[in-house]
Enzyme design. Structure first.
Site, PDB file in Angstrom:
ATOM      1  N   TYR A  31     -17.685  16.748 -15.744  1.00  0.00           N
ATOM      2  CA  TYR A  31     -17.821  15.177 -15.762  1.00  0.00           C
ATOM      3  C   TYR A  31     -19.010  15.013 -14.568  1.00  0.00           C
ATOM      4  O   TYR A  31     -18.752  15.209 -13.635  1.00  0.00           O
ATOM      5  CB  TYR A  31     -16.520  14.200 -15.492  1.00  0.00           C
ATOM      6  CG  TYR A  31     -16.988  12.856 -15.379  1.00  0.00           C
ATOM      7  CD1 TYR A  31     -17.619  12.423 -16.123  1.00  0.00           C
ATOM      8  CD2 TYR A  31     -16.345  12.379 -14.164  1.00  0.00           C
ATOM      9  CE1 TYR A  31     -17.733  10.717 -15.913  1.00  0.00           C
ATOM     10  CE2 TYR A  31     -16.267  10.830 -13.843  1.00  0.00           C
ATOM     11  CZ  TYR A  31     -17.041  10.486 -14.636  1.00  0.00           C
ATOM     12  OH  TYR A  31     -17.228   9.045 -14.628  1.00  0.00           O
ATOM     13  N   ASP A  50      -8.409  18.485 -15.013  1.00  0.00           N
ATOM     14  CA  ASP A  50      -8.443  17.090 -15.596  1.00  0.00           C
ATOM     15  C   ASP A  50      -8.174  17.123 -16.786  1.00  0.00           C
ATOM     16  O   ASP A  50      -8.794  17.793 -17.736  1.00  0.00           O
ATOM     17  CB  ASP A  50     -10.078  16.868 -15.171  1.00  0.00           C
ATOM     18  CG  ASP A  50     -10.286  15.361 -15.546  1.00  0.00           C
ATOM     19  OD1 ASP A  50      -9.654  14.892 -16.142  1.00  0.00           O
ATOM     20  OD2 ASP A  50     -11.350  14.908 -15.038  1.00  0.00           O
ATOM     21  N   ARG A  87       0.787  -1.017  -0.130  1.00  0.00           N
ATOM     22  CA  ARG A  87       0.000   0.029   0.101  1.00  0.00           C
ATOM     23  C   ARG A  87       0.997   1.357  -0.190  1.00  0.00           C
ATOM     24  O   ARG A  87       0.440   2.257  -0.567  1.00  0.00           O
ATOM     25  CB  ARG A  87      -1.025  -0.018   1.059  1.00  0.00           C
ATOM     26  CG  ARG A  87      -1.804   1.452   1.516  1.00  0.00           C
ATOM     27  CD  ARG A  87      -2.845   1.225   2.400  1.00  0.00           C
ATOM     28  NE  ARG A  87      -2.441   0.603   3.476  1.00  0.00           N
ATOM     29  CZ  ARG A  87      -1.559   1.181   4.367  1.00  0.00           C
ATOM     30  NH1 ARG A  87      -0.920   2.352   4.322  1.00  0.00           N
ATOM     31  NH2 ARG A  87      -1.183   0.587   5.675  1.00  0.00           N
ATOM     32  N   LYS A 103      -8.796   5.556 -19.450  1.00  0.00           N
ATOM     33  CA  LYS A 103      -9.094   6.183 -20.732  1.00  0.00           C
ATOM     34  C   LYS A 103      -7.885   6.165 -21.588  1.00  0.00           C
ATOM     35  O   LYS A 103      -7.280   5.089 -21.853  1.00  0.00           O
ATOM     36  CB  LYS A 103      -9.662   7.470 -20.515  1.00  0.00           C
ATOM     37  CG  LYS A 103     -10.770   7.805 -19.678  1.00  0.00           C
ATOM     38  CD  LYS A 103     -11.844   6.587 -19.651  1.00  0.00           C
ATOM     39  CE  LYS A 103     -12.941   7.153 -18.953  1.00  0.00           C
ATOM     40  NZ  LYS A 103     -12.959   7.175 -17.210  1.00  0.00           N
TER      41      LYS A 103
END
Length: 379
Positions: A102, A174, A49, A199
């Site tokens: 978005y 973004d 982690r 994406k």
């Protein structure tokens, strides 16, 4: 020595494995790492982690591609956004966001962080006077998308950076639609860049992930602390897949842009099409700004159709090569109805999208085949 983007995409953070010479960095699946005595860490790794060699390779590559100091890889784009926002806000803070953001970002800020005492205002980021008027003393973040999802709006990153910094706020961009190949927000004054690496970065519709890249050491320390404390990290296999996708990012983005430009040229004069939304068109209100801050205009296209909702739903159901699906940025072409799919979460809000809008994620197939598919669906 400085290197070009395409070279960094293949080599940054991805030196051959020192023990075997493997050209592709290995996939490290281990959840924990042997210590040479208490506190004696090999390569700085103790627990996955907190750090993993495969994730570290991705994070180094992300930072290099965006021209940042430090990159952070997350389990999804929204996990990246949430960790960033919780790192830089406190209860009572205000976030200024796009009027056509978005839907997932809006849901996170309006539906989740609002319960934590974070307020928000939506504003047209292309209207700089409106942005200045919407700034409050408690504004901590100016959240920008450019191009926006799904209306392909364009915002002037450098101008917004000046407004945000004058107000003592951070500018977050973004950069998912453009990718770092087409646009470099940090070089234009942004403080942080976020991505859904699902994406264009991953590019093959086979991995979910997110990223934050920053250029300031103090901000990097805050985000690194929250990344470890909250734990929404990218797993090693997801990191490995994303790195594999990034290697061809420049080549793919050129092909996405080539195909989108041809499709826009054909559909702009089609009788069924009311408006084509694409920042590469000279008629687009943000074209001059986009041309100034982007290398090219990308593979995302919006179409508003005569006939409204009924026609839009008919068209998205009739395509054969354009697959009816959410998401974007993969090698295959996708089509969707934002109002009923990706942006349903903003229905009834000030960010509600037009019901005659369809969104194309133009892939890298043969462009004549793609045009033929769209023409038969619009007939």
């Amino acid at each position: 020595m400085t290197h070009a983007f395409e070279t960094l995409a293949i080599h940054a953070g991805q030196d051959p494995d020192p023990s075997t010479g493997a050209v592709v960095p290995p996939l490290h699946l281990s959840s924990t790492f042997k210590q040479d005595g208490v506190g004696g860490l090999r390569g700085g790794f103790e627990y996955a982690r907190s750090g993993n060699p495969t994730r570290q390779a991705l994070e180094e590559c992300l930072a290099a591609l965006e021209g940042g100091l430090k990159g952070f890889a997350f389990a999804s784009g929204l996990a990246a956004e949430d960790t960033l926002l919780r790192s830089v806000t406190r209860p009572g803070a205000h976030v200024l966001m796009p009027g056509d953001a978005y839907g997932g970002s809006y849901r996170l800020i309006a539906g989740v962080l609002s319960n934590w005492g974070i307020s928000h205002t939506s504003v047209d980021l292309s209207d700089l006077d409106a942005v200045r008027a919407a700034i409050r003393p408690e504004t901590a973040v100016l959240w920008c998308e450019t191009p926006t999802n799904p209306l392909l709006g364009i915002a002037d990153i450098a101008a917004l950076a000046g407004i945000a910094h004058d107000a003592g706020a951070l500018l977050v961009v973004d950069n998912t639609f453009a990718s770092p190949y087409l646009q470099q927000p940090l070089a234009l004054g942004a403080d942080a860049v976020v991505h859904s690496t699902t994406k264009y970065m991953g590019g093959h519709s086979d991995v979910v992930g997110g990223a934050v890249v920053v250029k300031d050491a103090e901000l990097a320390e805050k985000i690194g602390y929250h990344q470890n404390a909250v734990g929404a990290i990218a797993g090693p296999f997801d990191s490995w897949l994303t790195l594999r996708g990034i290697k061809t990012l420049g080549v793919r983005m050129d092909r996405h842009s080539d195909n989108a430009e041809r499709i826009v040229e054909v559909l702009a004069s089609h009788a069924a099409v009311k408006t084509v939304l694409y920042p590469g068109r000279p008629e687009h209100p943000g074209h001059e700004v986009a041309a100034k801050q982007m290398r090219r205009f990308g593979g995302m296209v919006g179409l508003r159709l005569h006939g409204g909702l009924e026609t839009a739903l008919e068209v998205v159901a009739k395509t054969q090569l354009f697959t009816l699906a959410e998401s974007l940025g993969g090698v295959e072409s996708l089509i969707e109805h934002p109002g009923k799919m990706t942006h349903q979460s903003v229905a009834g809000s000030p960010l509600e999208v037009p019901d005659d809008l369809i969104r194309l994620s133009v892939g890298i197939e043969n462009v004549d085949d793609l045009i033929g598919d769209l023409l038969q669906a619009l007939a």
